[in-house]
Design an enzyme around this catalytic site. Sequence first.
Site, PDB file in Angstrom:
ATOM      1  N   MET A   1     -16.247  19.452   5.472  1.00 53.04           N
ATOM      2  CA  MET A   1     -15.256  19.997   4.540  1.00 53.04           C
ATOM      3  C   MET A   1     -13.924  20.146   5.275  1.00 53.04           C
ATOM      4  O   MET A   1     -13.865  20.752   6.343  1.00 53.04           O
ATOM      5  CB  MET A   1     -15.691  21.362   4.003  1.00 53.04           C
ATOM      6  CG  MET A   1     -16.878  21.345   3.050  1.00 53.04           C
ATOM      7  SD  MET A   1     -16.731  20.254   1.623  1.00 53.04           S
ATOM      8  CE  MET A   1     -15.242  20.880   0.836  1.00 53.04           C
TER       9      MET A   1
ATOM     10  N   GLY B   1     -10.135  22.372  -5.997  1.00 53.48           N
ATOM     11  CA  GLY B   1      -9.416  21.163  -5.644  1.00 53.48           C
ATOM     12  C   GLY B   1      -7.969  21.508  -5.332  1.00 53.48           C
ATOM     13  O   GLY B   1      -7.531  22.647  -5.522  1.00 53.48           O
TER      14      GLY B   1
ATOM     15  N   ASP C   1     -13.980  15.738   2.842  1.00 54.69           N
ATOM     16  CA  ASP C   1     -13.769  16.232   1.477  1.00 54.69           C
ATOM     17  C   ASP C   1     -12.809  17.418   1.505  1.00 54.69           C
ATOM     18  O   ASP C   1     -13.101  18.446   2.118  1.00 54.69           O
ATOM     19  CB  ASP C   1     -15.131  16.662   0.897  1.00 54.69           C
ATOM     20  CG  ASP C   1     -15.044  17.185  -0.526  1.00 54.69           C
ATOM     21  OD1 ASP C   1     -13.982  17.047  -1.160  1.00 54.69           O
ATOM     22  OD2 ASP C   1     -16.067  17.730  -1.003  1.00 54.69           O
ATOM     23  N   GLY C   2     -11.670  17.244   0.817  1.00 59.14           N
ATOM     24  CA  GLY C   2     -10.716  18.334   0.667  1.00 59.14           C
ATOM     25  C   GLY C   2      -9.327  17.940   1.142  1.00 59.14           C
ATOM     26  O   GLY C   2      -9.115  17.765   2.345  1.00 59.14           O
TER      27      GLY C   2
ATOM     28  N   MET D   1     -20.722  23.830  -8.553  1.00 60.06           N
ATOM     29  CA  MET D   1     -20.423  25.172  -8.026  1.00 60.06           C
ATOM     30  C   MET D   1     -21.135  26.217  -8.875  1.00 60.06           C
ATOM     31  O   MET D   1     -21.222  26.091 -10.092  1.00 60.06           O
ATOM     32  CB  MET D   1     -18.915  25.421  -8.089  1.00 60.06           C
ATOM     33  CG  MET D   1     -18.100  24.347  -7.370  1.00 60.06           C
ATOM     34  SD  MET D   1     -16.372  24.806  -7.281  1.00 60.06           S
ATOM     35  CE  MET D   1     -15.671  23.276  -6.631  1.00 60.06           C
TER      36      MET D   1
ATOM     37  N   HIS E   1     -22.419  16.820  -4.657  1.00 59.79           N
ATOM     38  CA  HIS E   1     -22.134  17.849  -3.647  1.00 59.79           C
ATOM     39  C   HIS E   1     -22.503  19.212  -4.220  1.00 59.79           C
ATOM     40  O   HIS E   1     -21.778  19.756  -5.055  1.00 59.79           O
ATOM     41  CB  HIS E   1     -20.627  17.753  -3.293  1.00 59.79           C
ATOM     42  CG  HIS E   1     -20.140  18.800  -2.347  1.00 59.79           C
ATOM     43  ND1 HIS E   1     -18.793  19.020  -2.124  1.00 59.79           N
ATOM     44  CD2 HIS E   1     -20.797  19.676  -1.554  1.00 59.79           C
ATOM     45  CE1 HIS E   1     -18.657  20.004  -1.239  1.00 59.79           C
ATOM     46  NE2 HIS E   1     -19.838  20.418  -0.881  1.00 59.79           N
TER      47      HIS E   1
ATOM     48  N   ASP F   1     -18.832  17.653  -7.942  1.00 58.97           N
ATOM     49  CA  ASP F   1     -18.802  18.963  -7.297  1.00 58.97           C
ATOM     50  C   ASP F   1     -19.500  19.997  -8.162  1.00 58.97           C
ATOM     51  O   ASP F   1     -19.023  20.329  -9.250  1.00 58.97           O
ATOM     52  CB  ASP F   1     -17.348  19.394  -7.069  1.00 58.97           C
ATOM     53  CG  ASP F   1     -16.711  18.618  -5.932  1.00 58.97           C
ATOM     54  OD1 ASP F   1     -17.257  18.663  -4.822  1.00 58.97           O
ATOM     55  OD2 ASP F   1     -15.682  17.954  -6.171  1.00 58.97           O
TER      56      ASP F   1
ATOM     57  N   GLY G   1      -9.787  13.881  -4.658  1.00 61.05           N
ATOM     58  CA  GLY G   1      -9.670  14.413  -6.015  1.00 61.05           C
ATOM     59  C   GLY G   1      -8.254  14.260  -6.512  1.00 61.05           C
ATOM     60  O   GLY G   1      -7.901  13.289  -7.186  1.00 61.05           O
TER      61      GLY G   1
ATOM     62  N   MET H   1     -22.623  22.926  -4.120  1.00 57.69           N
ATOM     63  CA  MET H   1     -22.081  24.152  -3.504  1.00 57.69           C
ATOM     64  C   MET H   1     -22.805  25.330  -4.150  1.00 57.69           C
ATOM     65  O   MET H   1     -22.263  26.069  -4.974  1.00 57.69           O
ATOM     66  CB  MET H   1     -20.566  24.235  -3.733  1.00 57.69           C
ATOM     67  CG  MET H   1     -19.795  23.288  -2.818  1.00 57.69           C
ATOM     68  SD  MET H   1     -18.140  22.951  -3.425  1.00 57.69           S
ATOM     69  CE  MET H   1     -18.482  21.575  -4.513  1.00 57.69           C
TER      70      MET H   1
ATOM     71  N   SER I   1     -13.181  12.478  -6.679  1.00 55.09           N
ATOM     72  CA  SER I   1     -13.845  13.699  -7.136  1.00 55.09           C
ATOM     73  C   SER I   1     -13.515  13.961  -8.597  1.00 55.09           C
ATOM     74  O   SER I   1     -12.352  14.164  -8.966  1.00 55.09           O
ATOM     75  CB  SER I   1     -13.409  14.895  -6.295  1.00 55.09           C
ATOM     76  OG  SER I   1     -13.884  16.075  -6.934  1.00 55.09           O
TER      77      SER I   1
ATOM     78  N   HIS J   1     -17.689  11.316  -6.756  1.00 54.53           N
ATOM     79  CA  HIS J   1     -18.083  12.585  -6.135  1.00 54.53           C
ATOM     80  C   HIS J   1     -18.158  13.663  -7.211  1.00 54.53           C
ATOM     81  O   HIS J   1     -17.199  13.883  -7.952  1.00 54.53           O
ATOM     82  CB  HIS J   1     -17.047  12.946  -5.068  1.00 54.53           C
ATOM     83  CG  HIS J   1     -17.382  14.156  -4.251  1.00 54.53           C
ATOM     84  ND1 HIS J   1     -18.272  14.123  -3.197  1.00 54.53           N
ATOM     85  CD2 HIS J   1     -16.920  15.426  -4.305  1.00 54.53           C
ATOM     86  CE1 HIS J   1     -18.341  15.331  -2.644  1.00 54.53           C
ATOM     87  NE2 HIS J   1     -17.539  16.150  -3.303  1.00 54.53           N
TER      88      HIS J   1
HETATM   89  C1  DX5 Z   1     -13.760  21.380  -3.099  1.00 57.29           C
HETATM   90  C2  DX5 Z   1     -14.515  20.149  -3.517  1.00 57.29           C
HETATM   91  C3  DX5 Z   1     -13.759  18.892  -3.370  1.00 57.29           C
HETATM   92  C4  DX5 Z   1     -12.523  18.818  -4.235  1.00 57.29           C
HETATM   93  C5  DX5 Z   1     -11.594  17.868  -3.573  1.00 57.29           C
HETATM   94  O1  DX5 Z   1     -14.604  22.476  -3.224  1.00 57.29           O
HETATM   95  O2  DX5 Z   1     -15.688  20.020  -2.723  1.00 57.29           O
HETATM   96  O3  DX5 Z   1     -14.589  17.776  -3.612  1.00 57.29           O
HETATM   97  O4  DX5 Z   1     -12.776  18.338  -5.507  1.00 57.29           O
HETATM   98  O5  DX5 Z   1     -10.419  17.857  -4.306  1.00 57.29           O
HETATM   99  P1  DX5 Z   1      -9.034  17.548  -3.604  1.00 57.29           P
HETATM  100  O6  DX5 Z   1      -9.116  16.115  -3.126  1.00 57.29           O
HETATM  101  O7  DX5 Z   1      -8.049  17.771  -4.678  1.00 57.29           O
HETATM  102  O8  DX5 Z   1      -8.905  18.503  -2.442  1.00 57.29           O
HETATM  103 ZN    ZN Z   2     -16.858  18.093  -2.908  1.00 57.45          ZN
END
Ligand code: DX5
Ligand code: ZN
Length: 218
Positions: free
Chosen positions: A139, A146, A177-178, A38, A68, A36, A199, A70, A9, A34
């Site tokens: 999720m 992250g 993811d997460g 937002m 992804h 993200d 990530g 969000m 990520s 990946h």
């Molecule tokens: C959270 C994101 C994830 C995040 C994962 O909202 O969707 O993709 O970047 O990061 P880590 O692996 O640090 O949880």
């Molecule tokens: Zn994500």
Amino acid sequence: MHASVLAPSLLAGDHANLGTSAQLAADAGAPWLHLDLMDGHFVPNLTFGPEVLAALRRAGVKTFFDTHLMLAEPQRYVESFAKAGADLISIHIEPAYDHAATLARIRELGCQNGIVLNPGTPAESVRALLPHVDLVLVMTVQPGFGGQPFRRDMLGKIAQLAAWRQELDLKFRLEVDGGVDLTNGVECRAAGADTFVAGTSFFKASDKTAFAAAVANW
Ligand code: DX5
Ligand code: ZN
């Protein structure tokens, strides 16, 4: 069962040098990246927009872009992300919009599609969509940030979706993811996941090539 795919990520990369971070992940052997996105509405945080994907492509990043969204209104943006260079676009089930039409539109735009479930959203909520998706993303943290701890209580949901995939003879990828790392990722794989977003664990790893090789061997 699909081969294991690692999707680092970029959220955990260096935001002053996103191109360098993206290339670092590709050079380590990660087949996917990946991204993200937002909007400050669906999740309480902001990241970047389609122009960043386009800039990464212009900079020569050739990895598969796992995008992804969000966003509270993803249907308004799928075209921009497809044009910017996304290979797969995943959208959340929780906001109210026409999920089936948006998933179909993503394929029309030449991308793979994915449906995403927050930790509090039951597997049943996406069951009717399963024949129409290329990927289901479970999720394993509440989205928005992250570096949060992995939610082991999501393993049952992963196993349920994997069981339906087999029962219905479908081929969608099952992504987590997460908070995913080399330890809990093995548990996700055992539950039926095949696509692993990482990530913090990936970008903090001192040997990223070894990290990518470990996931590829799951
Ligand atoms: C959270 C994101 C994830 C995040 C994962 O909202 O969707 O993709 O970047 O990061 P880590 O692996 O640090 O949880
Ligand atoms: Zn994500």
